[in-house]
Design an enzyme around this catalytic site. Structure first.
Site, PDB file in Angstrom:
ATOM      1  N   ARG A  69      14.414   3.605  15.115  1.00 40.72           N
ATOM      2  CA  ARG A  69      14.800   4.655  14.156  1.00 40.72           C
ATOM      3  C   ARG A  69      15.085   5.973  14.870  1.00 40.72           C
ATOM      4  O   ARG A  69      16.009   6.713  14.514  1.00 40.72           O
ATOM      5  CB  ARG A  69      13.710   4.822  13.101  1.00 40.72           C
ATOM      6  CG  ARG A  69      13.647   3.663  12.128  1.00 40.72           C
ATOM      7  CD  ARG A  69      12.477   3.771  11.181  1.00 40.72           C
ATOM      8  NE  ARG A  69      12.556   4.949  10.336  1.00 40.72           N
ATOM      9  CZ  ARG A  69      11.544   5.351   9.544  1.00 40.72           C
ATOM     10  NH1 ARG A  69      10.410   4.676   9.536  1.00 40.72           N
ATOM     11  NH2 ARG A  69      11.659   6.414   8.799  1.00 40.72           N
ATOM     12  N   HIS A 118       6.112  14.546   5.440  1.00 40.40           N
ATOM     13  CA  HIS A 118       5.720  13.270   6.046  1.00 40.40           C
ATOM     14  C   HIS A 118       5.881  13.249   7.561  1.00 40.40           C
ATOM     15  O   HIS A 118       5.965  12.166   8.144  1.00 40.40           O
ATOM     16  CB  HIS A 118       6.537  12.127   5.413  1.00 40.40           C
ATOM     17  CG  HIS A 118       6.268  11.965   3.953  1.00 40.40           C
ATOM     18  ND1 HIS A 118       7.162  11.402   3.079  1.00 40.40           N
ATOM     19  CD2 HIS A 118       5.200  12.329   3.192  1.00 40.40           C
ATOM     20  CE1 HIS A 118       6.659  11.410   1.862  1.00 40.40           C
ATOM     21  NE2 HIS A 118       5.472  11.975   1.894  1.00 40.40           N
ATOM     22  N   CYS A 146      -1.883   7.664  25.767  1.00 31.85           N
ATOM     23  CA  CYS A 146      -2.021   9.111  25.864  1.00 31.85           C
ATOM     24  C   CYS A 146      -2.513   9.491  27.268  1.00 31.85           C
ATOM     25  O   CYS A 146      -3.457   8.867  27.783  1.00 31.85           O
ATOM     26  CB  CYS A 146      -3.037   9.591  24.820  1.00 31.85           C
ATOM     27  SG  CYS A 146      -3.447  11.330  24.925  1.00 31.85           S
ATOM     28  N   PRO A 213      22.933   9.080  -7.091  1.00 31.97           N
ATOM     29  CA  PRO A 213      23.916   8.195  -7.747  1.00 31.97           C
ATOM     30  C   PRO A 213      23.276   7.271  -8.779  1.00 31.97           C
ATOM     31  O   PRO A 213      23.934   6.725  -9.637  1.00 31.97           O
ATOM     32  CB  PRO A 213      24.513   7.386  -6.592  1.00 31.97           C
ATOM     33  CG  PRO A 213      23.706   7.677  -5.389  1.00 31.97           C
ATOM     34  CD  PRO A 213      22.791   8.805  -5.672  1.00 31.97           C
TER      35      PRO A 213
HETATM   36  C1  BV8 Z   1      -1.658   9.256   0.265  1.00 31.74           C
HETATM   37  C2  BV8 Z   1       6.932   8.583   6.628  1.00 31.74           C
HETATM   38  C3  BV8 Z   1      -3.971   9.513   0.043  1.00 31.74           C
HETATM   39  C4  BV8 Z   1       6.821   7.296   7.389  1.00 31.74           C
HETATM   40  C5  BV8 Z   1       6.586   7.993   4.284  1.00 31.74           C
HETATM   41  C6  BV8 Z   1      -2.586   2.422  -2.422  1.00 31.74           C
HETATM   42  C7  BV8 Z   1      -3.242   2.761  -1.247  1.00 31.74           C
HETATM   43  C8  BV8 Z   1      -3.029   3.965  -0.606  1.00 31.74           C
HETATM   44  C9  BV8 Z   1      -2.127   4.856  -1.143  1.00 31.74           C
HETATM   45  C10 BV8 Z   1      -1.463   4.494  -2.298  1.00 31.74           C
HETATM   46  C11 BV8 Z   1      -1.681   3.310  -2.948  1.00 31.74           C
HETATM   47  N1  BV8 Z   1      -0.893   3.266  -4.060  1.00 31.74           N
HETATM   48  C12 BV8 Z   1      -0.153   4.397  -4.110  1.00 31.74           C
HETATM   49  C13 BV8 Z   1      -0.495   5.142  -3.065  1.00 31.74           C
HETATM   50  C14 BV8 Z   1       0.016   6.386  -2.731  1.00 31.74           C
HETATM   51  C15 BV8 Z   1       1.115   6.126  -1.715  1.00 31.74           C
HETATM   52  C16 BV8 Z   1       2.377   5.801  -2.479  1.00 31.74           C
HETATM   53  O1  BV8 Z   1       2.952   6.682  -3.070  1.00 31.74           O
HETATM   54  N2  BV8 Z   1       2.787   4.532  -2.448  1.00 31.74           N
HETATM   55  C17 BV8 Z   1       3.981   4.140  -3.175  1.00 31.74           C
HETATM   56  C18 BV8 Z   1       4.723   3.053  -2.392  1.00 31.74           C
HETATM   57  C19 BV8 Z   1       3.567   3.643  -4.553  1.00 31.74           C
HETATM   58  N3  BV8 Z   1       1.227   7.363  -0.997  1.00 31.74           N
HETATM   59  C20 BV8 Z   1       0.608   7.481   0.167  1.00 31.74           C
HETATM   60  O2  BV8 Z   1       0.027   6.594   0.741  1.00 31.74           O
HETATM   61  C21 BV8 Z   1       0.652   8.878   0.750  1.00 31.74           C
HETATM   62  N4  BV8 Z   1      -0.659   9.246   1.151  1.00 31.74           N
HETATM   63  O3  BV8 Z   1      -1.559   9.031  -0.904  1.00 31.74           O
HETATM   64  O4  BV8 Z   1      -2.836   9.524   0.872  1.00 31.74           O
HETATM   65  C22 BV8 Z   1      -5.053   9.977   0.911  1.00 31.74           C
HETATM   66  C23 BV8 Z   1      -5.640  11.204   0.640  1.00 31.74           C
HETATM   67  C24 BV8 Z   1      -6.697  11.614   1.423  1.00 31.74           C
HETATM   68  C25 BV8 Z   1      -7.124  10.841   2.511  1.00 31.74           C
HETATM   69  C26 BV8 Z   1      -6.494   9.626   2.787  1.00 31.74           C
HETATM   70  C27 BV8 Z   1      -5.441   9.184   1.996  1.00 31.74           C
HETATM   71  C28 BV8 Z   1       1.537   8.899   1.966  1.00 31.74           C
HETATM   72  C29 BV8 Z   1       2.973   8.681   1.546  1.00 31.74           C
HETATM   73  C30 BV8 Z   1       3.894   8.960   2.728  1.00 31.74           C
HETATM   74  C31 BV8 Z   1       4.331   7.660   3.350  1.00 31.74           C
HETATM   75  N5  BV8 Z   1       5.300   7.950   4.433  1.00 31.74           N
HETATM   76  N6  BV8 Z   1       7.422   8.312   5.278  1.00 31.74           N
HETATM   77  C32 BV8 Z   1       8.175   6.721   7.708  1.00 31.74           C
HETATM   78  O5  BV8 Z   1       9.207   7.292   7.304  1.00 31.74           O
HETATM   79  O6  BV8 Z   1       8.184   5.687   8.397  1.00 31.74           O
HETATM   80  S1  BV8 Z   1       7.209   7.679   2.758  1.00 31.74           S
HETATM   81  C33 BV8 Z   1       8.814   7.228   2.933  1.00 31.74           C
HETATM   82  O7  BV8 Z   1       9.144   6.538   1.766  1.00 31.74           O
HETATM   83  C34 BV8 Z   1       9.759   8.378   2.976  1.00 31.74           C
HETATM   84  O8  BV8 Z   1       9.288   9.461   3.714  1.00 31.74           O
HETATM   85  C35 BV8 Z   1       9.949   8.715   1.546  1.00 31.74           C
HETATM   86  O9  BV8 Z   1       8.998   9.624   1.101  1.00 31.74           O
HETATM   87  C36 BV8 Z   1       9.664   7.416   0.891  1.00 31.74           C
HETATM   88  C37 BV8 Z   1      10.960   6.811   0.454  1.00 31.74           C
HETATM   89  O10 BV8 Z   1      11.291   7.491  -0.661  1.00 31.74           O
HETATM   90  P1  BV8 Z   1      12.727   8.153  -0.794  1.00 31.74           P
HETATM   91  O11 BV8 Z   1      12.872   9.237   0.197  1.00 31.74           O
HETATM   92  O12 BV8 Z   1      12.863   8.477  -2.205  1.00 31.74           O
HETATM   93  O13 BV8 Z   1      13.736   7.027  -0.367  1.00 31.74           O
HETATM   94  P2  BV8 Z   1      14.108   5.713  -1.188  1.00 31.74           P
HETATM   95  O14 BV8 Z   1      14.769   4.794  -0.239  1.00 31.74           O
HETATM   96  O15 BV8 Z   1      12.923   5.256  -1.969  1.00 31.74           O
HETATM   97  O16 BV8 Z   1      15.170   6.244  -2.259  1.00 31.74           O
HETATM   98  C38 BV8 Z   1      16.392   6.764  -1.825  1.00 31.74           C
HETATM   99  C39 BV8 Z   1      17.040   7.383  -3.016  1.00 31.74           C
HETATM  100  O17 BV8 Z   1      18.261   7.964  -2.590  1.00 31.74           O
HETATM  101  C40 BV8 Z   1      17.384   6.387  -4.117  1.00 31.74           C
HETATM  102  O18 BV8 Z   1      17.017   6.934  -5.374  1.00 31.74           O
HETATM  103  C41 BV8 Z   1      18.924   6.281  -4.032  1.00 31.74           C
HETATM  104  O19 BV8 Z   1      19.513   6.080  -5.308  1.00 31.74           O
HETATM  105  C42 BV8 Z   1      19.274   7.631  -3.506  1.00 31.74           C
HETATM  106  N7  BV8 Z   1      20.535   7.703  -2.763  1.00 31.74           N
HETATM  107  C43 BV8 Z   1      21.150   6.720  -2.050  1.00 31.74           C
HETATM  108  N8  BV8 Z   1      22.295   7.219  -1.507  1.00 31.74           N
HETATM  109  C44 BV8 Z   1      22.389   8.520  -1.884  1.00 31.74           C
HETATM  110  C45 BV8 Z   1      21.260   8.838  -2.677  1.00 31.74           C
HETATM  111  N9  BV8 Z   1      21.060  10.055  -3.204  1.00 31.74           N
HETATM  112  C46 BV8 Z   1      21.989  10.999  -2.956  1.00 31.74           C
HETATM  113  N10 BV8 Z   1      23.096  10.782  -2.198  1.00 31.74           N
HETATM  114  C47 BV8 Z   1      23.321   9.563  -1.658  1.00 31.74           C
HETATM  115  N11 BV8 Z   1      24.420   9.344  -0.912  1.00 31.74           N
END
Ligand code: BV8
Length: 244
Positions: A69, A118, A146, A213
């Site tokens: 990536r 993130h 490290c 979109p």
């Molecule tokens: C947390 C970095 C708590 C890494 C990312 C069970 C266990 C533990 C946690 C959870 C759980 N259940 C739920 C959670 C919470 C969890 C979560 O939300 N899970 C989801 C899957 C349900 N969240 C977490 O774990 C977060 N931490 O809760 O910690 C905690 C607190 C204290 C102490 C300890 C723990 C951490 C979340 C961050 C994860 N890391 N990224 C990496 O990149 O490798 S997230 C990663 O996915 C991205 O950064 C981004 O945030 C996410 C993807 O989302 P989008 O950016 O929206 O992308 P996606 O592909 O989904 O959508 C793209 C969109 O673009 C679409 O809508 C599409 O239509 C649109 N699009 C396409 N083309 C275009 C367009 N729009 C405009 N123009 C275009 N041309």
């Protein structure tokens, strides 16, 4: 394509806050999270790879996924959607950019004061003490170790199940609460706590705008929906609001 009422609201807005997701980088050739990842990684689910468990289970696979990536992002360029947000920051009275993306393209486009929720692909640290590593040799062992504590190096990004950086999270929620107008761009609105930011803004009285979109779980809460790719919509929005 841009409603006149939205044009007026943006011109008058005291503070404009933007939240971006992977979609804004799609037109730079970077696959979004939910789009099937191309090539070697098509058989892996990103939410399975971007976790501490995956790294513990198979550190080399996770290290290699991020190396792939990093190379892809290094070869990519910001697109007109990124540059439109630089224009917006220039014209807005107050502007905050919050991103879920780890590709660094907003900084490369020229935005300042970016809140990276993130982390960033370009930063690497060790897993034990987060010692930053600005260079490493992964010809012998992958992941490399490290130089200070000998623990494994990892990307400095927030994995699923890991806490977001406290300062970034605090700044993001403060910005959302102060927003007169909050745009969510290119995000599926599925990942927490980022996906709560637009709702926080709305509760504090902000006008919500979505650029995507496709409809998302946040669409029903929006005051304005601008359906389409951000690389087309955002330049048109900026031209309509600040035509000079
Ligand atoms: C947390 C970095 C708590 C890494 C990312 C069970 C266990 C533990 C946690 C959870 C759980 N259940 C739920 C959670 C919470 C969890 C979560 O939300 N899970 C989801 C899957 C349900 N969240 C977490 O774990 C977060 N931490 O809760 O910690 C905690 C607190 C204290 C102490 C300890 C723990 C951490 C979340 C961050 C994860 N890391 N990224 C990496 O990149 O490798 S997230 C990663 O996915 C991205 O950064 C981004 O945030 C996410 C993807 O989302 P989008 O950016 O929206 O992308 P996606 O592909 O989904 O959508 C793209 C969109 O673009 C679409 O809508 C599409 O239509 C649109 N699009 C396409 N083309 C275009 C367009 N729009 C405009 N123009 C275009 N041309």
């Amino acid at each position: 394509m841009i409603p006149d009422s939205l044009v007026m609201l943006m011109r008058e807005a005291e503070q404009i806050v933007v939240l971006t997701g992977a979609g804004i980088s799609a037109e730079s050739g970077i696959p979004t999270f939910r789009q099937a990842l191309t090539g070697l990684w098509a058989q892996y689910d990103p939410t399975e790879l971007a976790t501490p468990e995956a790294f513990r289970r198979n550190p080399q696979l996770v290290w290699d996924w991020y190396a792939w990536r990093r190379e892809m992002v290094a070869a990519a360029s910001p697109n007109p959607g990124h540059f439109a947000l630089v224009e917006m920051e220039h014209h807005a009275r107050q502007f905050r950019l919050i991103t879920q993306n780890v590709d660094g393209l907003h900084a490369r486009a020229g935005n300042n004061h970016i809140i990276e929720l993130h982390g960033s692909l370009s930063r690497v640290c060790c897993e034990q003490h987060r010692h930053p590593a600005d260079s490493w040799d992964d010809s012998a062992e992958r992941p490399p170790r490290c130089r200070i504590c000998d623990s494994l190096l990892r990307p400095d990004v927030v994995w699923f199940g890991e806490a977001l950086p406290a300062k970034a999270l605090e700044q993001a929620f403060a910005a959302a609460r102060a927003a007169a107008l909050f745009l969510t761009i290119g995000t599926s609105g599925l990942v927490q706590p980022a996906a709560s930011l637009p709702l926080e803004a709305a509760q504090a009285g902000a006008i919500l705008v979505e650029v995507n979109p496709e409809p998302t779980p946040l669409s029903s809460r929006m005051d304005y929906i601008l359906p389409g790719p951000s690389g087309t919509i955002l330049p048109a929005l900026v031209r309509a609001v600040w035509p000079d």
